[in-house]
Design a protein around this motif. Sequence first.
Motif, PDB file in Angstrom:
ATOM      1  N   LYS A   1       0.816  -1.209   0.000  1.00 16.92           N
ATOM      2  CA  LYS A   1       0.000   0.000   0.000  1.00 16.92           C
ATOM      3  C   LYS A   1       0.850   1.259   0.000  1.00 16.92           C
ATOM      4  O   LYS A   1       0.543   2.238  -0.702  1.00 16.92           O
ATOM      5  N   GLU A   2       1.902   1.262   0.771  1.00 17.06           N
ATOM      6  CA  GLU A   2       2.771   2.438   0.868  1.00 17.06           C
ATOM      7  C   GLU A   2       3.338   2.810  -0.496  1.00 17.06           C
ATOM      8  O   GLU A   2       3.463   3.993  -0.840  1.00 17.06           O
ATOM      9  N   GLU A   3       3.694   1.801  -1.278  1.00 17.84           N
ATOM     10  CA  GLU A   3       4.246   2.043  -2.602  1.00 17.84           C
ATOM     11  C   GLU A   3       3.200   2.650  -3.531  1.00 17.84           C
ATOM     12  O   GLU A   3       3.471   3.589  -4.277  1.00 17.84           O
ATOM     13  N   LEU A   4       1.993   2.108  -3.486  1.00 18.72           N
ATOM     14  CA  LEU A   4       0.921   2.632  -4.325  1.00 18.72           C
ATOM     15  C   LEU A   4       0.595   4.075  -3.960  1.00 18.72           C
ATOM     16  O   LEU A   4       0.425   4.928  -4.851  1.00 18.72           O
ATOM     17  N   GLU A   5       0.518   4.383  -2.692  1.00 21.41           N
ATOM     18  CA  GLU A   5       0.198   5.745  -2.267  1.00 21.41           C
ATOM     19  C   GLU A   5       1.279   6.731  -2.713  1.00 21.41           C
ATOM     20  O   GLU A   5       0.978   7.872  -3.095  1.00 21.41           O
ATOM     21  N   GLY A   6       2.524   6.293  -2.709  1.00 15.98           N
ATOM     22  CA  GLY A   6       3.603   7.155  -3.184  1.00 15.98           C
ATOM     23  C   GLY A   6       3.459   7.471  -4.658  1.00 15.98           C
ATOM     24  O   GLY A   6       3.676   8.609  -5.086  1.00 15.98           O
ATOM     25  N   LEU A   7       3.065   6.488  -5.439  1.00 17.21           N
ATOM     26  CA  LEU A   7       2.865   6.702  -6.871  1.00 17.21           C
ATOM     27  C   LEU A   7       1.701   7.643  -7.160  1.00 17.21           C
ATOM     28  O   LEU A   7       1.788   8.499  -8.041  1.00 17.21           O
ATOM     29  N   LYS A   8       0.632   7.487  -6.434  1.00 14.66           N
ATOM     30  CA  LYS A   8      -0.548   8.314  -6.674  1.00 14.66           C
ATOM     31  C   LYS A   8      -0.253   9.791  -6.421  1.00 14.66           C
ATOM     32  O   LYS A   8      -0.855  10.667  -7.047  1.00 14.66           O
ATOM     33  N   LYS A   9       0.700  10.071  -5.552  1.00 13.95           N
ATOM     34  CA  LYS A   9       1.063  11.459  -5.264  1.00 13.95           C
ATOM     35  C   LYS A   9       1.725  12.136  -6.460  1.00 13.95           C
ATOM     36  O   LYS A   9       1.705  13.366  -6.548  1.00 13.95           O
ATOM     37  N   ILE A  10       2.301  11.355  -7.338  1.00 11.06           N
ATOM     38  CA  ILE A  10       3.004  11.953  -8.476  1.00 11.06           C
ATOM     39  C   ILE A  10       2.369  11.528  -9.808  1.00 11.06           C
ATOM     40  O   ILE A  10       3.008  11.596 -10.859  1.00 11.06           O
TER      41      ILE A  10
ATOM     42  N   ARG B   1       2.558  12.091 -20.669  1.00 11.56           N
ATOM     43  CA  ARG B   1       1.482  12.193 -19.682  1.00 11.56           C
ATOM     44  C   ARG B   1       0.570  10.963 -19.742  1.00 11.56           C
ATOM     45  O   ARG B   1       0.236  10.368 -18.713  1.00 11.56           O
ATOM     46  N   GLU B   2       0.201  10.588 -20.956  1.00  9.57           N
ATOM     47  CA  GLU B   2      -0.685   9.438 -21.135  1.00  9.57           C
ATOM     48  C   GLU B   2      -0.054   8.152 -20.611  1.00  9.57           C
ATOM     49  O   GLU B   2      -0.691   7.378 -19.889  1.00  9.57           O
ATOM     50  N   LEU B   3       1.206   7.925 -20.965  1.00 16.32           N
ATOM     51  CA  LEU B   3       1.905   6.725 -20.519  1.00 16.32           C
ATOM     52  C   LEU B   3       1.981   6.647 -18.998  1.00 16.32           C
ATOM     53  O   LEU B   3       1.671   5.619 -18.393  1.00 16.32           O
ATOM     54  N   TRP B   4       2.433   7.754 -18.404  1.00 20.72           N
ATOM     55  CA  TRP B   4       2.644   7.736 -16.955  1.00 20.72           C
ATOM     56  C   TRP B   4       1.341   7.536 -16.195  1.00 20.72           C
ATOM     57  O   TRP B   4       1.270   6.729 -15.271  1.00 20.72           O
ATOM     58  N   GLU B   5       0.288   8.244 -16.576  1.00 23.59           N
ATOM     59  CA  GLU B   5      -0.990   8.101 -15.886  1.00 23.59           C
ATOM     60  C   GLU B   5      -1.533   6.684 -16.034  1.00 23.59           C
ATOM     61  O   GLU B   5      -2.045   6.094 -15.071  1.00 23.59           O
ATOM     62  N   ASN B   6      -1.435   6.134 -17.244  1.00 23.48           N
ATOM     63  CA  ASN B   6      -1.931   4.778 -17.468  1.00 23.48           C
ATOM     64  C   ASN B   6      -1.133   3.747 -16.687  1.00 23.48           C
ATOM     65  O   ASN B   6      -1.694   2.768 -16.175  1.00 23.48           O
ATOM     66  N   TRP B   7       0.173   3.984 -16.603  1.00 21.47           N
ATOM     67  CA  TRP B   7       0.999   3.042 -15.843  1.00 21.47           C
ATOM     68  C   TRP B   7       0.645   3.068 -14.354  1.00 21.47           C
ATOM     69  O   TRP B   7       0.466   2.017 -13.737  1.00 21.47           O
ATOM     70  N   VAL B   8       0.529   4.271 -13.788  1.00 20.17           N
ATOM     71  CA  VAL B   8       0.172   4.385 -12.369  1.00 20.17           C
ATOM     72  C   VAL B   8      -1.196   3.763 -12.111  1.00 20.17           C
ATOM     73  O   VAL B   8      -1.386   3.021 -11.135  1.00 20.17           O
ATOM     74  N   ASP B   9      -2.150   4.020 -12.986  1.00 24.02           N
ATOM     75  CA  ASP B   9      -3.493   3.461 -12.821  1.00 24.02           C
ATOM     76  C   ASP B   9      -3.474   1.936 -12.883  1.00 24.02           C
ATOM     77  O   ASP B   9      -4.235   1.261 -12.169  1.00 24.02           O
ATOM     78  N   THR B  10      -2.609   1.390 -13.726  1.00 27.15           N
ATOM     79  CA  THR B  10      -2.522  -0.061 -13.843  1.00 27.15           C
ATOM     80  C   THR B  10      -1.926  -0.684 -12.594  1.00 27.15           C
ATOM     81  O   THR B  10      -2.357  -1.760 -12.163  1.00 27.15           O
ATOM     82  N   ILE B  11      -0.948  -0.027 -11.995  1.00 26.65           N
ATOM     83  CA  ILE B  11      -0.384  -0.515 -10.738  1.00 26.65           C
ATOM     84  C   ILE B  11      -1.481  -0.549  -9.668  1.00 26.65           C
ATOM     85  O   ILE B  11      -1.566  -1.490  -8.867  1.00 26.65           O
ATOM     86  N   GLU B  12      -2.365   0.446  -9.682  1.00 28.61           N
ATOM     87  CA  GLU B  12      -3.472   0.456  -8.721  1.00 28.61           C
ATOM     88  C   GLU B  12      -4.432  -0.702  -8.990  1.00 28.61           C
ATOM     89  O   GLU B  12      -4.941  -1.320  -8.050  1.00 28.61           O
ATOM     90  N   VAL B  13      -4.672  -0.999 -10.249  1.00 29.07           N
ATOM     91  CA  VAL B  13      -5.536  -2.141 -10.597  1.00 29.07           C
ATOM     92  C   VAL B  13      -4.926  -3.443 -10.074  1.00 29.07           C
ATOM     93  O   VAL B  13      -5.635  -4.282  -9.498  1.00 29.07           O
TER      94      VAL B  13
END
Length: 285
Positions: free
Chosen positions: A162-171, A195-207
Amino acid sequence: MALFKNFSKINFTQTKFILGAFYNRNFSTEMKETTIDLQGQTINYLKVGTGKKTILLLPGALGTIWTDFRPQIEKLDKNKLTIVAWDPPGYGKSRPPKRTFDKNLYHTDAKLAAELMNKLNIPKYSLVGWSDGGITSLILAAKNPERIEALVEWGANSYIIKEELEGLKKIRDVSKWSERMRKPMIEVYGEAYFRELWENWVDTIEVIYKENNGNICKEILSDIKCPTFIIHGAQDAVCHSDHPTYLHKEIKGSKLHVFPDGKHNLHLKYADEFNDMVTKFIESV
């Protein structure tokens, strides 16, 4: 890319390397990249060297051949090693098409990397993977034990906390980054695609975190049969120290080495020492 252990401790220089942005336009004129079509996907790759041992370099999230592995490509002994490096699908020059993400992204990349080596007619090879590329390497080694001679990984994780995911969501929102942080990635991708790549990657980590309970590939680690070298930087603010310890425990016979002052990009800062360690390990198998 392995994920953020403590976001508040990551400075600009470290973050730039984390994002695979060790960018330099002065590419070596003696090293020519080429592309190949794999299952309708353009893959950009580089093959250099004449050594008996072949290694495949796998970069981190959004990373490319040159952003992530310049010191390895330029300095590794090409009389001892044959080096293959790729831009993963949708990254760098491995376009079109654009990168698509789902919770199986690492498994998808592992299959495509295996297909690349098949097409290059390289039946036996070793894997050298950083961060996201390290995760891909774990899966590739587990799924293709008859093909992989050795595995070297650093900055990789087989699960997400969870800590890792929360860190990613901040950026996630790159508009909040400084211009100095954005610029190297924009030079590679252009502003909109970055922008598209980074947002999609972060969202996928959350999934992955929500739908897979954070699991990426824990259940197949025991299927890795090749000699495995796990390297970790004790000052890595990205890859939690639990990850190398867990991998070392789960991969039978694996070797673990810790750089006391190493960060996530230890292969860049300590390139000569890193390259020497990797070469000796690959030659020993």
